[in-house]
Design an enzyme around this catalytic site. Structure first.
Site, PDB file in Angstrom:
ATOM      1  N   GLU A 104       0.822  -1.205   0.000  1.00 44.85           N
ATOM      2  CA  GLU A 104       0.000   0.000   0.000  1.00 44.85           C
ATOM      3  C   GLU A 104       0.864   1.266   0.000  1.00 44.85           C
ATOM      4  O   GLU A 104       0.849   2.048   0.945  1.00 44.85           O
ATOM      5  CB  GLU A 104      -0.919   0.013   1.216  1.00 44.85           C
ATOM      6  CG  GLU A 104      -1.897  -1.159   1.278  1.00 44.85           C
ATOM      7  CD  GLU A 104      -2.636  -1.230   2.603  1.00 44.85           C
ATOM      8  OE1 GLU A 104      -3.597  -1.995   2.685  1.00 44.85           O
ATOM      9  OE2 GLU A 104      -2.247  -0.507   3.564  1.00 44.85           O
ATOM     10  N   PRO A 105       1.621   1.503  -1.049  1.00 47.51           N
ATOM     11  CA  PRO A 105       2.451   2.709  -1.075  1.00 47.51           C
ATOM     12  C   PRO A 105       1.595   3.951  -1.291  1.00 47.51           C
ATOM     13  O   PRO A 105       0.637   3.948  -2.054  1.00 47.51           O
ATOM     14  CB  PRO A 105       3.373   2.469  -2.278  1.00 47.51           C
ATOM     15  CG  PRO A 105       2.532   1.627  -3.201  1.00 47.51           C
ATOM     16  CD  PRO A 105       1.716   0.738  -2.294  1.00 47.51           C
ATOM     17  N   ARG A 160       2.994   7.721   0.120  1.00 51.14           N
ATOM     18  CA  ARG A 160       4.079   8.701   0.104  1.00 51.14           C
ATOM     19  C   ARG A 160       5.165   8.318  -0.902  1.00 51.14           C
ATOM     20  O   ARG A 160       5.661   9.169  -1.653  1.00 51.14           O
ATOM     21  CB  ARG A 160       4.666   8.769   1.523  1.00 51.14           C
ATOM     22  CG  ARG A 160       5.742   9.802   1.716  1.00 51.14           C
ATOM     23  CD  ARG A 160       6.444   9.599   3.064  1.00 51.14           C
ATOM     24  NE  ARG A 160       5.520   9.352   4.146  1.00 51.14           N
ATOM     25  CZ  ARG A 160       5.000  10.296   4.923  1.00 51.14           C
ATOM     26  NH1 ARG A 160       5.321  11.556   4.713  1.00 51.14           N
ATOM     27  NH2 ARG A 160       4.176   9.983   5.909  1.00 51.14           N
ATOM     28  N   ARG A 190       2.420  19.866   7.077  1.00 54.90           N
ATOM     29  CA  ARG A 190       3.412  18.958   7.657  1.00 54.90           C
ATOM     30  C   ARG A 190       4.459  19.664   8.531  1.00 54.90           C
ATOM     31  O   ARG A 190       4.778  19.164   9.617  1.00 54.90           O
ATOM     32  CB  ARG A 190       4.107  18.146   6.566  1.00 54.90           C
ATOM     33  CG  ARG A 190       3.180  17.166   5.840  1.00 54.90           C
ATOM     34  CD  ARG A 190       3.965  16.234   4.913  1.00 54.90           C
ATOM     35  NE  ARG A 190       4.686  15.236   5.676  1.00 54.90           N
ATOM     36  CZ  ARG A 190       5.985  15.244   5.869  1.00 54.90           C
ATOM     37  NH1 ARG A 190       6.741  16.204   5.332  1.00 54.90           N
ATOM     38  NH2 ARG A 190       6.580  14.297   6.587  1.00 54.90           N
ATOM     39  N   CYS A 223      -2.085  33.647  10.897  1.00 59.57           N
ATOM     40  CA  CYS A 223      -1.848  34.213  12.230  1.00 59.57           C
ATOM     41  C   CYS A 223      -1.605  33.122  13.265  1.00 59.57           C
ATOM     42  O   CYS A 223      -2.383  32.938  14.211  1.00 59.57           O
ATOM     43  CB  CYS A 223      -3.020  35.104  12.628  1.00 59.57           C
ATOM     44  SG  CYS A 223      -3.099  36.617  11.655  1.00 59.57           S
ATOM     45  N   GLU A 224      -0.543  32.372  13.083  1.00 56.20           N
ATOM     46  CA  GLU A 224      -0.082  31.334  14.006  1.00 56.20           C
ATOM     47  C   GLU A 224       1.450  31.318  13.964  1.00 56.20           C
ATOM     48  O   GLU A 224       2.037  31.348  12.881  1.00 56.20           O
ATOM     49  CB  GLU A 224      -0.586  29.941  13.574  1.00 56.20           C
ATOM     50  CG  GLU A 224      -2.088  29.769  13.545  1.00 56.20           C
ATOM     51  CD  GLU A 224      -2.670  29.458  14.914  1.00 56.20           C
ATOM     52  OE1 GLU A 224      -1.891  29.232  15.853  1.00 56.20           O
ATOM     53  OE2 GLU A 224      -3.910  29.445  15.016  1.00 56.20           O
TER      54      GLU A 224
END
Length: 421
Positions: free
Chosen positions: A275-276, A278, A314, A343-344
């Site tokens: 199940e690739p 990424r 990420r 705004c973080e």
């Protein structure tokens, strides 16, 4: 496997000039290389040549219909975790008989939809789910094929938030519990439990966790066979790591991984499933963003770009590293915190990053964003979703146009009809 070759060609990605692309498609934008995805798929198929193998692409990595159609054209199936991913996969042309349904929270409605579509099998993650699968399949008058997801209690040696194979993780069940399932399932009228599934985590750069986990799965399979429970498929999940940081990350060679699988399952005569997600698409994608301004700080400079954490989560979520390459490099260098407009404080792509000096209007390419980039994006701060563009040997096609403000608010309305509850 990179298609960026040297300073003079740094603006080219799969033969497409990213400056030209950015002038035609508003930044920030995602660009995906068809060539890299085909190369990755072919490499995986070649490494496992001669085995009874099904490749089921993990749709959650990048669920754009164009990406799904591209892998379908390569003969790849789908690993789904929601009814939405089921509909996307079918619409993109992935046959139902090449779809596996994973995930810990399948609802009765999702199970019913998957049974109606005729998917190949369910990866079951709890005893309650197994009983629900039996109930819904009986109501639908069909027999569901299923695999038990076992948790081999192996440390994947990856980030804690993408580790899935340890005893404390929410995924799967212990081998001891799974052992009892096969006894129970032999009395079930509408579930055929004849498979095993294991997935220990993502972005794994060392063969040893795979070696330990797969050995435990194969030992369990042999035990089940000896006890009279035939196993027709073994799903070994995904998890192969990719190169996010040039010169630092050293991914496992696909040939070495395939050799380990061949050795471990040499006695198995059924179907193997991988199940690739990424591994197929991460390095095939880049996020193109434009510098808004350079802001001097007390002890550093901030490079403020028009992409933000809502576009690429990420780095904020995992402190993940992504290479950042200016598309018009200059000789002098600088040290930047590369940040977005949200705004973080967590809206930061890189801290203290040494790179060629940049100016307002410059384009940057954030690499390794083909997986878990657009698929995890949101409209936080009321920022429309970025465009996605598919590239193919000098050509490009917009496969999701940038969301408009009206589209972003579609479905919202001021209160009109009030109801008592």
């Amino acid at each position: 496997m990179t298609v960026l070759t040297g300073v003079d060609d740094a603006r080219l990605f799969d033969g497409v000039d990213l400056h030209t692309l950015a002038s035609r498609v508003q930044t920030p934008l995602y660009a995906y290389s068809s060539s890299v995805i085909r190369q990755r798929t072919t490499a995986l198929q070649d490494a496992f040549a001669g085995l009874d193998l099904r490749i089921c692409y993990a749709v959650k990595a990048n669920s754009n219909l164009a990406i799904l159609q591209l892998v379908a054209q390569q003969g790849v199936g789908a690993d789904i975790v929601s009814v939405g991913e089921l509909h996307r996969s079918l619409r993109a042309g992935i046959p139902a008989e090449r779809i596996v349904f994973s995930g810990v929270g399948k609802t009765a409605e999702e199970i019913r939809a998957a049974l109606s579509a005729g998917i190949w099998r369910f990866n079951v993650e709890s005893a309650d789910e197994l009983l629900l699968l039996q109930e819904v399949a009986r109501e639908e008058g069909v027999c569901a094929r299923a695999a038990v997801r076992v948790n081999p209690d192996v440390d994947a040696q990856t980030h804690a938030k993408i580790s899935t194979g340890k005893a404390e993780n929410k995924f799967g069940v212990s081998i001891d519990e799974a052992r009892t399932w096969f006894v129970r399932a032999s009395r079930m009228s509408h579930v055929q439990l004849d498979g095993l599934h294991a997935h220990i985590g993502s972005q794994i750069l060392n063969l040893e966790p795979f070696r330990h986990a797969l050995r435990r799965v194969e030992d369990f399979r042999q035990e089940l066979e000896a006890a009279g429970h035939p196993i027709h498929s073994v799903d070994i999940g995904g998890g192969l790591g990719v190169r996010y940081r040039a010169g630092h990350d050293r991914p496992i060679a696909i040939e070495d991984y395939a050799a380990l699988v061949r050795e471990t399952f040499a006695a198995f005569k059924g179907t193997l499933v991988v199940e690739p997600g990424r591994w197929l698409v991460a390095e095939a994608g880049v996020l193109v963003t434009r510098v808004i301004r350079v802001k001097p700080g007390a002890d550093r400079e901030f490079l403020i770009v028009d992409a933000a954490m809502n576009d690429l989560l990420r780095p904020a979520l995992y402190d993940a590293w992504h290479d950042i390459v200016p598309l018009r490099p200059r000789r002098e260098s600088a040290c930047y915190d590369v940040v977005g407009p949200v705004c973080e404080t967590g809206d930061t792509f890189a801290r203290g990053r040494d790179m060629p000096r940049c100016e307002a209007g410059d384009l940057l390419m954030i690499g390794g964003t083909g997986a878990y980039g657009a698929s995890m994006a949101s409209t936080y701060n009321s920022r429309p979703l970025a465009a996605e563009v598919l590239l193919d040997d000098g050509r490009y096609a917009v496969v999701r146009r940038r969301q408009t403000l009206a589209e972003m608010m579609l479905g919202e309305q001021l209160p009109q009809d009030w109801h008592e509850a």
